[in-house]
Design a protein around this motif. Structure first.
Motif, PDB file in Angstrom:
ATOM      1  N   CYS A 162      50.250  46.152  40.496  1.00 45.62           N
ATOM      2  CA  CYS A 162      49.958  45.098  39.785  1.00 45.62           C
ATOM      3  C   CYS A 162      48.446  45.100  38.970  1.00 45.62           C
ATOM      4  O   CYS A 162      47.820  46.293  39.586  1.00 45.62           O
ATOM      5  N   ILE A 163      48.260  44.470  38.021  1.00 43.01           N
ATOM      6  CA  ILE A 163      47.087  44.659  37.348  1.00 43.01           C
ATOM      7  C   ILE A 163      45.802  44.298  38.116  1.00 43.01           C
ATOM      8  O   ILE A 163      44.674  44.980  38.113  1.00 43.01           O
ATOM      9  N   LYS A 164      45.796  43.430  39.024  1.00 40.99           N
ATOM     10  CA  LYS A 164      44.424  42.601  39.380  1.00 40.99           C
ATOM     11  C   LYS A 164      44.544  42.727  41.029  1.00 40.99           C
ATOM     12  O   LYS A 164      43.603  42.119  41.748  1.00 40.99           O
ATOM     13  N   GLY A 165      45.489  43.540  41.763  1.00 34.94           N
ATOM     14  CA  GLY A 165      45.001  43.617  43.097  1.00 34.94           C
ATOM     15  C   GLY A 165      45.478  42.566  43.792  1.00 34.94           C
ATOM     16  O   GLY A 165      46.206  41.560  43.249  1.00 34.94           O
ATOM     17  N   GLY A 166      44.696  42.280  44.915  1.00 34.74           N
ATOM     18  CA  GLY A 166      45.221  40.973  45.711  1.00 34.74           C
ATOM     19  C   GLY A 166      44.255  39.911  45.262  1.00 34.74           C
ATOM     20  O   GLY A 166      43.153  40.073  44.696  1.00 34.74           O
ATOM     21  N   ARG A 167      44.983  38.646  45.361  1.00 33.70           N
ATOM     22  CA  ARG A 167      44.314  37.435  45.128  1.00 33.70           C
ATOM     23  C   ARG A 167      42.966  37.534  45.630  1.00 33.70           C
ATOM     24  O   ARG A 167      42.626  37.516  46.960  1.00 33.70           O
ATOM     25  N   LEU A 168      41.782  36.821  44.653  1.00 32.37           N
ATOM     26  CA  LEU A 168      40.540  36.702  45.108  1.00 32.37           C
ATOM     27  C   LEU A 168      40.189  35.329  44.848  1.00 32.37           C
ATOM     28  O   LEU A 168      40.572  34.625  43.926  1.00 32.37           O
ATOM     29  N   SER A 169      39.299  34.513  45.598  1.00 32.47           N
ATOM     30  CA  SER A 169      38.872  33.135  45.659  1.00 32.47           C
ATOM     31  C   SER A 169      37.772  33.164  44.521  1.00 32.47           C
ATOM     32  O   SER A 169      36.805  34.170  44.399  1.00 32.47           O
ATOM     33  N   SER A 170      37.513  32.019  43.923  1.00 36.53           N
ATOM     34  CA  SER A 170      36.644  31.840  42.941  1.00 36.53           C
ATOM     35  C   SER A 170      36.675  32.964  41.884  1.00 36.53           C
ATOM     36  O   SER A 170      35.250  33.482  41.625  1.00 36.53           O
ATOM     37  N   THR A 171      37.658  33.326  41.454  1.00 30.71           N
ATOM     38  CA  THR A 171      37.576  34.240  40.461  1.00 30.71           C
ATOM     39  C   THR A 171      38.426  34.068  39.175  1.00 30.71           C
ATOM     40  O   THR A 171      39.369  33.499  39.277  1.00 30.71           O
ATOM     41  N   ALA A 172      37.743  34.732  38.140  1.00 29.43           N
ATOM     42  CA  ALA A 172      38.678  34.138  36.839  1.00 29.43           C
ATOM     43  C   ALA A 172      39.641  35.088  36.511  1.00 29.43           C
ATOM     44  O   ALA A 172      39.394  36.203  36.581  1.00 29.43           O
ATOM     45  N   TYR A 173      40.999  34.700  36.231  1.00 34.78           N
ATOM     46  CA  TYR A 173      41.955  35.340  35.703  1.00 34.78           C
ATOM     47  C   TYR A 173      42.395  35.092  34.385  1.00 34.78           C
ATOM     48  O   TYR A 173      42.342  34.182  33.950  1.00 34.78           O
ATOM     49  N   SER A 174      42.940  36.104  33.663  1.00 34.89           N
ATOM     50  CA  SER A 174      43.284  35.890  32.551  1.00 34.89           C
ATOM     51  C   SER A 174      44.832  35.923  32.088  1.00 34.89           C
ATOM     52  O   SER A 174      45.373  35.980  33.105  1.00 34.89           O
TER      53      SER A 174
END
Length: 293
Positions: A113-125
């Motif tokens: 996957c492009i962005k790995g594991g979900r991170l809190s308070s993180t901007a995603y496109s």
């Protein structure tokens, strides 16, 4: 509620993953798929399916299913009829049925996957793919369908339901199991990465009755797993996209391209596989698939 019967689970498991009806020697491979090769003067019951004898004509791609029970005749030079037509053989009536084109070779792949594991308070496109450990304790692939910034904590936001759209802060992430089922995946690449051959056989994949078993499937759970260690090539470069992760494992019917047969999430995300790392492995019995529903 619906699901596959034990018979169907065992039939499909041995057909898809364990070599099907016949082995390379031309003898019976799995009695979960066929009763055996046609034999003279033998009692057969309704539903028995046999491989036509080598002396029978017109048998290409067909099996014989018993539709009137009885004892077979003494002649092995019978003509196998068209699919759906019947053949009287002593006291047995057979109906010709089409064979299942079982894979002979399986290839194990790694999914990223492009962005790995979900991170809190993180901007995603928009269209970023993210791995989320959901409330069911399993890793799921999600796709960002509304760009934004995730909440300060994941908490119990993600039930892990197929196709669910989760509002997470100002972002929306949609679960992707259906898309993965359809073959919409991104595979690891670069640095000597390649799929690993695992021949479809009773020896390589366990019967449904127990891990590491090498006999025809007789179990009740519809689950098979690898009997031996799966070893990928030694990496000579990075296999994982920057900031991404390996989130899943897949089985295909070809070394490149081909059809996706089955997939499963990994137990833990892998954010880097690079030069200097040992060859990645999947332990025996760790690659487990279920055909129970």
């Amino acid at each position: 509620m619906s699901g596959l019967s034990d018979y169907s689970q065992n039939f499909l498991t041995d057909a898809l993953f364990r070599g099907g009806a016949l082995n390379a020697a031309g003898t019976v491979n799995s009695t979960a798929t066929v009763k055996g090769i046609w034999t003279a003067s033998t009692a057969y019951v309704l539903g028995d399916t046999v491989v036509p004898h080598a002396n029978m004509t017109g048998a290409g791609g067909k099996f014989l299913r018993c539709t009137t029970a009885g004892t077979s005749g003494s002649t092995n030079t019978l003509a196998v009829p068209a699919v759906g037509s019947t053949l009287v053989d002593g006291g047995v009536t057979w109906t010709a049925v089409s064979g299942v084109p079982c894979p002979s070779s399986l290839y194990v792949a790694l999914l990223t996957c492009i962005k790995g594991g979900r991170l809190s308070s993180t901007a995603y496109s928009l269209n970023d793919t993210v791995a989320v450990t959901a409330n069911d304790a399993k890793i799921h692939l999600y796709k960002v369908t509304t760009a934004g910034t995730t909440a300060a904590a994941q908490s119990t936001l993600y039930p892990g339901v197929v196709g669910e759209a989760i509002v997470d802060g100002t972002a929306t992430l949609t679960e992707q199991s259906a898309a993965v089922d359809a073959g919409t995946v991104v595979e690891a690449t670069g640095g000597s990465y390649a799929r690993v051959l695992a021949a479809a056989s009773l020896a390589n994949f366990a019967g449904t009755q127990a891990a590491a078993s090498t006999t025809s499937s007789t179990g009740t759970g519809g689950t098979t797993s690898n009997n031996g260690v799966v070893t990928f090539p030694t990496p000579t470069g990075q296999w994982v996209p920057a900031g991404g992760a390996v989130w899943g494992v897949a089985v295909y019917d070809q070394l490149t391209g081909g059809n996706l047969l089955q997939w499963a999430p990994v137990g833990a995300l892998k954010t880097s596989i690079n030069t200097g790392d040992p060859a990645p492995t999947i332990a025996a019995a760790a690659l487990s698939f279920s055909l129970g529903s």
